[in-house]
Scaffold this motif. Structure first.
Motif, PDB file in Angstrom:
ATOM      1  N   ILE A   1       0.868  -1.178   0.000  1.00 21.29           N
ATOM      2  CA  ILE A   1       0.000   0.000   0.000  1.00 21.29           C
ATOM      3  C   ILE A   1       0.903   1.226   0.000  1.00 21.29           C
ATOM      4  O   ILE A   1       1.828   1.314   0.801  1.00 21.29           O
ATOM      5  N   LEU A   2       0.654   2.135  -0.884  1.00 18.94           N
ATOM      6  CA  LEU A   2       1.411   3.387  -0.960  1.00 18.94           C
ATOM      7  C   LEU A   2       0.485   4.516  -0.509  1.00 18.94           C
ATOM      8  O   LEU A   2      -0.218   5.120  -1.325  1.00 18.94           O
ATOM      9  N   PRO A   3       0.450   4.818   0.787  1.00 25.14           N
ATOM     10  CA  PRO A   3      -0.536   5.774   1.305  1.00 25.14           C
ATOM     11  C   PRO A   3      -0.429   7.176   0.716  1.00 25.14           C
ATOM     12  O   PRO A   3      -1.448   7.817   0.469  1.00 25.14           O
ATOM     13  N   ILE A   4       0.773   7.643   0.495  1.00 22.98           N
ATOM     14  CA  ILE A   4       0.933   8.990  -0.070  1.00 22.98           C
ATOM     15  C   ILE A   4       0.380   9.017  -1.494  1.00 22.98           C
ATOM     16  O   ILE A   4      -0.455   9.859  -1.835  1.00 22.98           O
ATOM     17  N   SER A   5       0.842   8.107  -2.305  1.00 16.91           N
ATOM     18  CA  SER A   5       0.431   8.070  -3.710  1.00 16.91           C
ATOM     19  C   SER A   5      -1.072   7.865  -3.850  1.00 16.91           C
ATOM     20  O   SER A   5      -1.721   8.515  -4.674  1.00 16.91           O
ATOM     21  N   LEU A   6      -1.624   6.960  -3.037  1.00 17.14           N
ATOM     22  CA  LEU A   6      -3.060   6.710  -3.112  1.00 17.14           C
ATOM     23  C   LEU A   6      -3.869   7.926  -2.678  1.00 17.14           C
ATOM     24  O   LEU A   6      -4.878   8.270  -3.305  1.00 17.14           O
ATOM     25  N   THR A   7      -3.425   8.584  -1.633  1.00 20.53           N
ATOM     26  CA  THR A   7      -4.147   9.766  -1.153  1.00 20.53           C
ATOM     27  C   THR A   7      -4.081  10.902  -2.162  1.00 20.53           C
ATOM     28  O   THR A   7      -5.099  11.540  -2.463  1.00 20.53           O
ATOM     29  N   ILE A   8      -2.892  11.164  -2.696  1.00 21.02           N
ATOM     30  CA  ILE A   8      -2.733  12.249  -3.671  1.00 21.02           C
ATOM     31  C   ILE A   8      -3.472  11.898  -4.967  1.00 21.02           C
ATOM     32  O   ILE A   8      -4.097  12.764  -5.588  1.00 21.02           O
TER      33      ILE A   8
ATOM     34  N   ALA B   1       4.134  16.456   1.666  1.00 24.05           N
ATOM     35  CA  ALA B   1       4.080  17.901   1.440  1.00 24.05           C
ATOM     36  C   ALA B   1       4.098  18.231  -0.044  1.00 24.05           C
ATOM     37  O   ALA B   1       3.326  19.080  -0.509  1.00 24.05           O
ATOM     38  N   VAL B   2       4.946  17.568  -0.801  1.00 19.28           N
ATOM     39  CA  VAL B   2       5.037  17.834  -2.239  1.00 19.28           C
ATOM     40  C   VAL B   2       3.722  17.473  -2.930  1.00 19.28           C
ATOM     41  O   VAL B   2       3.224  18.232  -3.762  1.00 19.28           O
ATOM     42  N   GLY B   3       3.156  16.332  -2.580  1.00 17.20           N
ATOM     43  CA  GLY B   3       1.887  15.920  -3.186  1.00 17.20           C
ATOM     44  C   GLY B   3       0.761  16.892  -2.873  1.00 17.20           C
ATOM     45  O   GLY B   3       0.001  17.296  -3.759  1.00 17.20           O
ATOM     46  N   ALA B   4       0.660  17.289  -1.607  1.00 14.29           N
ATOM     47  CA  ALA B   4      -0.385  18.241  -1.212  1.00 14.29           C
ATOM     48  C   ALA B   4      -0.162  19.602  -1.866  1.00 14.29           C
ATOM     49  O   ALA B   4      -1.111  20.238  -2.345  1.00 14.29           O
ATOM     50  N   LEU B   5       1.087  20.044  -1.901  1.00 16.68           N
ATOM     51  CA  LEU B   5       1.411  21.327  -2.529  1.00 16.68           C
ATOM     52  C   LEU B   5       1.039  21.322  -4.010  1.00 16.68           C
ATOM     53  O   LEU B   5       0.504  22.302  -4.535  1.00 16.68           O
ATOM     54  N   TYR B   6       1.291  20.201  -4.686  1.00 20.13           N
ATOM     55  CA  TYR B   6       0.931  20.093  -6.097  1.00 20.13           C
ATOM     56  C   TYR B   6      -0.570  20.315  -6.284  1.00 20.13           C
ATOM     57  O   TYR B   6      -0.991  21.076  -7.170  1.00 20.13           O
ATOM     58  N   LEU B   7      -1.395  19.664  -5.460  1.00 21.85           N
ATOM     59  CA  LEU B   7      -2.849  19.813  -5.590  1.00 21.85           C
ATOM     60  C   LEU B   7      -3.281  21.254  -5.317  1.00 21.85           C
ATOM     61  O   LEU B   7      -4.128  21.795  -6.042  1.00 21.85           O
ATOM     62  N   VAL B   8      -2.689  21.888  -4.326  1.00 20.49           N
ATOM     63  CA  VAL B   8      -2.993  23.296  -4.049  1.00 20.49           C
ATOM     64  C   VAL B   8      -2.615  24.159  -5.255  1.00 20.49           C
ATOM     65  O   VAL B   8      -3.373  25.045  -5.671  1.00 20.49           O
TER      66      VAL B   8
END
Length: 146
Positions: A3-10, A80-87
Motif C-alpha cells: 500500500i502506498l498511502p501517499i500516492s493513493l491519497t494524492i 508535502a510535495v503531493g499536497a502542494l501540487y494539488l494546491v
C-alpha cells in the motif's frame, strides 16, 4: 500487498480535483450552450485549458510520487510535495478564471514540484547502492555518475 498511502491519497485528491475541473467546464458549456469545442467562448476556453493542463501534468507527478514512495518509503516531504501540487493546481484553475496571481502561483508550484520530484528521482537512482544477486554470490555495486 503493498500500500502506498501517499500516492493513493494524492491520486484520490487528483481524481476529485479532476471531477471539479470537469464540472466547471460543464457549467460554462451548459450556460453558453456550447457542446462541442469552445465555440469561441473565452470563459469556456480558459476552463478547458485549466482542465487539460491539469491532465497534462498530473500523470508525471503521480508516477514520480508512487515510484519514489515505493523506492525510498513514505516521508513527510513526499506528503508535502503531493499536497502542494494539488494546491497549485487549484490556484491555477482559479487563476484561469481571472485571479491572475493564482495562475502564476499554480504554474510555478507545478513546475517546481515536477522539477523537485524528477531531481529527487535521479538522485535516488544514482545515490542508492544496487544489489545484484545470483545463486552463489551477492555483490553490492554503487552506481555513480561519471
Amino acid at each position: 500487498m503493498i500500500i502506498l498511502p501517499i500516492s493513493l491519497t494524492i491520486a484520490a485528491g487528483a481524481a476529485l480535483l479532476n471531477l471539479w475541473l470537469s464540472v466547471r467546464v460543464g457549467r460554462v458549456r451548459t450556460k453558453e450552450k456550447v457542446f462541442i469545442g469552445d465555440g469561441g467562448n473565452d470563459a469556456l476556453t480558459r476552463r478547458m485549458r485549466a482542465h487539460s493542463n491539469f491532465v497534462e501534468n498530473t500523470a508525471f507527478v503521480l508516477i514520480l510520487l508512487a515510484l519514489l514512495e515505493l523506492g525510498v518509503g513514505s516521508s513527510m516531504g513526499l506528503w508535502a510535495v503531493g499536497a502542494l501540487y494539488l494546491v497549485g493546481r487549484i490556484l491555477h484553475a482559479l487563476g484561469m478564471d481571472g485571479m491572475m496571481w493564482g495562475r502564476m502561483a499554480g504554474t510555478i508550484i507545478t513546475m517546481l514540484t515536477q522539477l523537485g520530484l524528477a531531481g529527487f528521482a535521479i538522485y535516488t537512482v544514482y545515490a542508492t547502492p544496487v544489489t545484484f544477486t545470483s545463486a552463489d554470490t551477492v555483490k553490492t555495486v554503487v552506481v555513480a555518475p561519471r
